[in-house]
Design a protein around this motif. Structure first.
Motif, PDB file in Angstrom:
ATOM      1  N   ALA A 298       0.836  -1.206   0.000  1.00 43.97           N
ATOM      2  CA  ALA A 298       0.000   0.000   0.000  1.00 43.97           C
ATOM      3  C   ALA A 298       0.866   1.250   0.000  1.00 43.97           C
ATOM      4  O   ALA A 298       0.585   2.232  -0.722  1.00 43.97           O
ATOM      5  N   ARG A 299       1.942   1.230   0.789  1.00 39.54           N
ATOM      6  CA  ARG A 299       2.850   2.372   0.801  1.00 39.54           C
ATOM      7  C   ARG A 299       3.513   2.563  -0.544  1.00 39.54           C
ATOM      8  O   ARG A 299       3.684   3.688  -1.031  1.00 39.54           O
ATOM      9  N   GLY A 300       3.876   1.465  -1.176  1.00 38.33           N
ATOM     10  CA  GLY A 300       4.491   1.568  -2.493  1.00 38.33           C
ATOM     11  C   GLY A 300       3.528   2.136  -3.530  1.00 38.33           C
ATOM     12  O   GLY A 300       3.913   2.983  -4.355  1.00 38.33           O
ATOM     13  N   ARG A 301       2.271   1.674  -3.492  1.00 35.29           N
ATOM     14  CA  ARG A 301       1.281   2.207  -4.431  1.00 35.29           C
ATOM     15  C   ARG A 301       1.061   3.692  -4.191  1.00 35.29           C
ATOM     16  O   ARG A 301       0.906   4.473  -5.143  1.00 35.29           O
ATOM     17  N   ALA A 302       1.035   4.091  -2.915  1.00 34.95           N
ATOM     18  CA  ALA A 302       0.830   5.509  -2.598  1.00 34.95           C
ATOM     19  C   ALA A 302       1.969   6.352  -3.143  1.00 34.95           C
ATOM     20  O   ALA A 302       1.747   7.453  -3.692  1.00 34.95           O
ATOM     21  N   LEU A 303       3.202   5.886  -3.009  1.00 37.22           N
ATOM     22  CA  LEU A 303       4.349   6.624  -3.525  1.00 37.22           C
ATOM     23  C   LEU A 303       4.297   6.751  -5.050  1.00 37.22           C
ATOM     24  O   LEU A 303       4.584   7.814  -5.613  1.00 37.22           O
ATOM     25  N   VAL A 304       3.917   5.644  -5.701  1.00 35.12           N
ATOM     26  CA  VAL A 304       3.833   5.670  -7.167  1.00 35.12           C
ATOM     27  C   VAL A 304       2.741   6.625  -7.617  1.00 35.12           C
ATOM     28  O   VAL A 304       2.929   7.436  -8.561  1.00 35.12           O
ATOM     29  N   GLU A 305       1.582   6.561  -6.963  1.00 30.90           N
ATOM     30  CA  GLU A 305       0.483   7.457  -7.327  1.00 30.90           C
ATOM     31  C   GLU A 305       0.849   8.917  -7.086  1.00 30.90           C
ATOM     32  O   GLU A 305       0.497   9.804  -7.883  1.00 30.90           O
ATOM     33  N   ALA A 306       1.569   9.197  -5.994  1.00 31.45           N
ATOM     34  CA  ALA A 306       1.993  10.572  -5.720  1.00 31.45           C
ATOM     35  C   ALA A 306       2.964  11.066  -6.775  1.00 31.45           C
ATOM     36  O   ALA A 306       2.888  12.224  -7.229  1.00 31.45           O
ATOM     37  N   GLU A 307       3.899  10.199  -7.177  1.00 36.92           N
ATOM     38  CA  GLU A 307       4.852  10.576  -8.213  1.00 36.92           C
ATOM     39  C   GLU A 307       4.151  10.848  -9.537  1.00 36.92           C
ATOM     40  O   GLU A 307       4.471  11.829 -10.242  1.00 36.92           O
ATOM     41  N   LEU A 308       3.182   9.991  -9.899  1.00 36.23           N
ATOM     42  CA  LEU A 308       2.453  10.213 -11.152  1.00 36.23           C
ATOM     43  C   LEU A 308       1.644  11.495 -11.101  1.00 36.23           C
ATOM     44  O   LEU A 308       1.567  12.250 -12.103  1.00 36.23           O
ATOM     45  N   ALA A 309       1.037  11.786  -9.946  1.00 40.75           N
ATOM     46  CA  ALA A 309       0.263  13.019  -9.806  1.00 40.75           C
ATOM     47  C   ALA A 309       1.163  14.234  -9.943  1.00 40.75           C
ATOM     48  O   ALA A 309       0.806  15.235 -10.578  1.00 40.75           O
ATOM     49  N   ARG A 311       3.964  14.419 -11.624  1.00 41.06           N
ATOM     50  CA  ARG A 311       4.361  14.563 -13.031  1.00 41.06           C
ATOM     51  C   ARG A 311       3.234  15.171 -13.859  1.00 41.06           C
ATOM     52  O   ARG A 311       3.477  16.002 -14.756  1.00 41.06           O
ATOM     53  N   ARG A 312       2.001  14.756 -13.571  1.00 42.74           N
ATOM     54  CA  ARG A 312       0.866  15.324 -14.314  1.00 42.74           C
ATOM     55  C   ARG A 312       0.735  16.820 -14.030  1.00 42.74           C
ATOM     56  O   ARG A 312       0.458  17.627 -14.932  1.00 42.74           O
ATOM     57  N   THR A 313       0.943  17.220 -12.775  1.00 43.82           N
ATOM     58  CA  THR A 313       0.868  18.646 -12.416  1.00 43.82           C
ATOM     59  C   THR A 313       1.952  19.435 -13.124  1.00 43.82           C
ATOM     60  O   THR A 313       1.696  20.548 -13.671  1.00 43.82           O
ATOM     61  N   THR A 314       3.148  18.898 -13.143  1.00 44.23           N
ATOM     62  CA  THR A 314       4.262  19.581 -13.824  1.00 44.23           C
ATOM     63  C   THR A 314       3.988  19.714 -15.307  1.00 44.23           C
ATOM     64  O   THR A 314       4.233  20.768 -15.916  1.00 44.23           O
ATOM     65  N   ALA A 315       3.453  18.660 -15.906  1.00 44.09           N
ATOM     66  CA  ALA A 315       3.170  18.708 -17.349  1.00 44.09           C
ATOM     67  C   ALA A 315       2.105  19.752 -17.660  1.00 44.09           C
ATOM     68  O   ALA A 315       2.170  20.467 -18.658  1.00 44.09           O
ATOM     69  N   THR A 316       1.113  19.828 -16.796  1.00 46.33           N
ATOM     70  CA  THR A 316       0.044  20.812 -17.009  1.00 46.33           C
ATOM     71  C   THR A 316       0.581  22.226 -16.900  1.00 46.33           C
ATOM     72  O   THR A 316       0.226  23.116 -17.703  1.00 46.33           O
ATOM     73  N   GLN A 317       1.444  22.483 -15.931  1.00 43.85           N
ATOM     74  CA  GLN A 317       2.015  23.820 -15.762  1.00 43.85           C
ATOM     75  C   GLN A 317       2.873  24.224 -16.943  1.00 43.85           C
ATOM     76  O   GLN A 317       2.894  25.379 -17.355  1.00 43.85           O
ATOM     77  N   GLU A 318       3.614  23.244 -17.487  1.00 43.24           N
ATOM     78  CA  GLU A 318       4.481  23.560 -18.629  1.00 43.24           C
ATOM     79  C   GLU A 318       3.664  23.879 -19.880  1.00 43.24           C
ATOM     80  O   GLU A 318       4.088  24.719 -20.695  1.00 43.24           O
ATOM     81  N   THR A 319       2.535  23.264 -20.060  1.00 43.93           N
ATOM     82  CA  THR A 319       1.717  23.538 -21.250  1.00 43.93           C
ATOM     83  C   THR A 319       0.982  24.877 -21.154  1.00 43.93           C
ATOM     84  O   THR A 319       0.629  25.484 -22.173  1.00 43.93           O
ATOM     85  N   THR A 320       0.748  25.325 -19.914  1.00 42.75           N
ATOM     86  CA  THR A 320       0.060  26.613 -19.744  1.00 42.75           C
ATOM     87  C   THR A 320       1.068  27.731 -19.644  1.00 42.75           C
ATOM     88  O   THR A 320       0.788  28.884 -19.878  1.00 42.75           O
TER      89      THR A 320
END
Length: 320
Positions: A298-309, A311-320
């Protein structure tokens, strides 16, 4: 039609040779005897992978080593070339003789065997029955006339009271046990798989006395590709085959010890685990006996999900 049961006489537990077998060999013998594809002649295909699946605690390597040991003790005969296995006393101990039609089917099944080694063993078994129809089939499987002798036979001009057996022919067991009941007689020479008897008293299950295999020829004929008949070579060959048998026993015992240790470790892990059932499973999943595994996953999944989130935030900021 597949067999639905196997016949085992209670007298098997009074058979001295059977009681000398290690538990793994006894178990494999019962496994072979209870296979649904055993013919009325006691022959079945060599299926090591299938037999290994009969228990969660056995591997293909362990089954192969145990089968080789059964063959050396002459409870079975194995031919890897034709992938056939013979339960040698099957016709005598499975009630085949009591039903005429079943015995006829056994004789027909015997004639379909491809392996020369198995045909020779079956011929010997059929001749023990002292029946005319069995002898006829035995002669077709392995004619007595085909037996050759590597050494001259003393008093050759005399008529032998019965056919003389060659060195590798299967001797007739003395006992009446379910397996073979060889008794305590003098051990026979030879170490080929399924071709000779090798009880514990003949080849001790310990390290061979010499590190190197002794020569299989006498000094006089050492290195000869086609030496003449020689008693010295026969003695040397027997010593070499005994050395080979000791090596196989040592290897088999080591593998058996490893398997028993793995089984003991697994049983201890299951006993000390509060997560799994007595078979070592959680539902349909094999348990790893790690109580922190679920939380760690569960901790591993949480870390992976946080990392993906992130990256998505960074990608959104770069496109705007």
């Amino acid at each position: 039609m597949a067999r639905e049961h196997a016949r085992v006489f209670t007298r098997i537990w009074s058979d001295l040779d059977w009681r000398k077998l290690p538990p793994l060999e006894q178990r494999l013998y019962f496994l072979l005897l209870s296979q649904g594809n055993v013919t009325q002649a006691g022959v079945l295909p060599l299926q090591v992978r299938k037999w290994a699946k009969g228990s969660d605690y056995t591997t293909e390597e362990e089954i192969a080593a145990t089968l080789a040991s059964l063959a050396e003790h002459r409870f079975v005969v194995v031919d890897e070339d034709t992938e056939e296995v013979l339960i040698r006393s099957f016709i005598r101990n499975d009630g085949v003789l009591k039903i005429p039609n079943v015995f006829k089917a056994a004789l027909k099944a015997a004639l379909t065997v491809e392996s020369p080694k198995l045909r020779k063993a079956l011929a010997g078994e059929l001749r023990r029955l002292r029946r005319k129809d069995a002898n006829t089939v035995a002669d077709e499987l392995f004619p007595i006339e085909s037996v050759t002798h590597p050494e001259p036979i003393p008093n050759g001009s005399r008529t032998n009271p019965e056919p003389v057996k060659d060195r590798d022919e299967f001797p007739e067991p003395r006992g009446e046990g379910e397996g073979e009941g060889e008794g305590e007689g003098e051990p026979l020479a030879g170490g080929s798989v399924g071709g000779s008897r090798a009880p514990a008293s003949t080849y001790p299950r310990e390290a061979p006395p010499t590190e190197q295999r002794p020569p299989a020829q006498c000094r006089k004929h050492l290195g000869h590709t086609d030496p003449p008949p020689c008693r010295g070579c026969a003695t040397a060959r027997e010593a070499a085959e005994a050395w080979d048998a000791q090596q196989r026993h040592a290897h088999h015992d080591a593998r058996s010890a490893e398997a028993r240790q793995r089984a003991a470790d697994r049983a201890a892990a299951i006993a000390n685990c509060a997560l799994c059932d007595p078979a070592g499973y959680i539902g349909t999943q094999l348990c790893d006996h790690d109580p922190d595994a679920t939380a760690r996953a569960a901790r591993g999944r949480a870390l992976v999900e946080a990392e993906l989130a992130a990256r998505r935030t960074t990608a959104t900021q770069e496109t705007t």
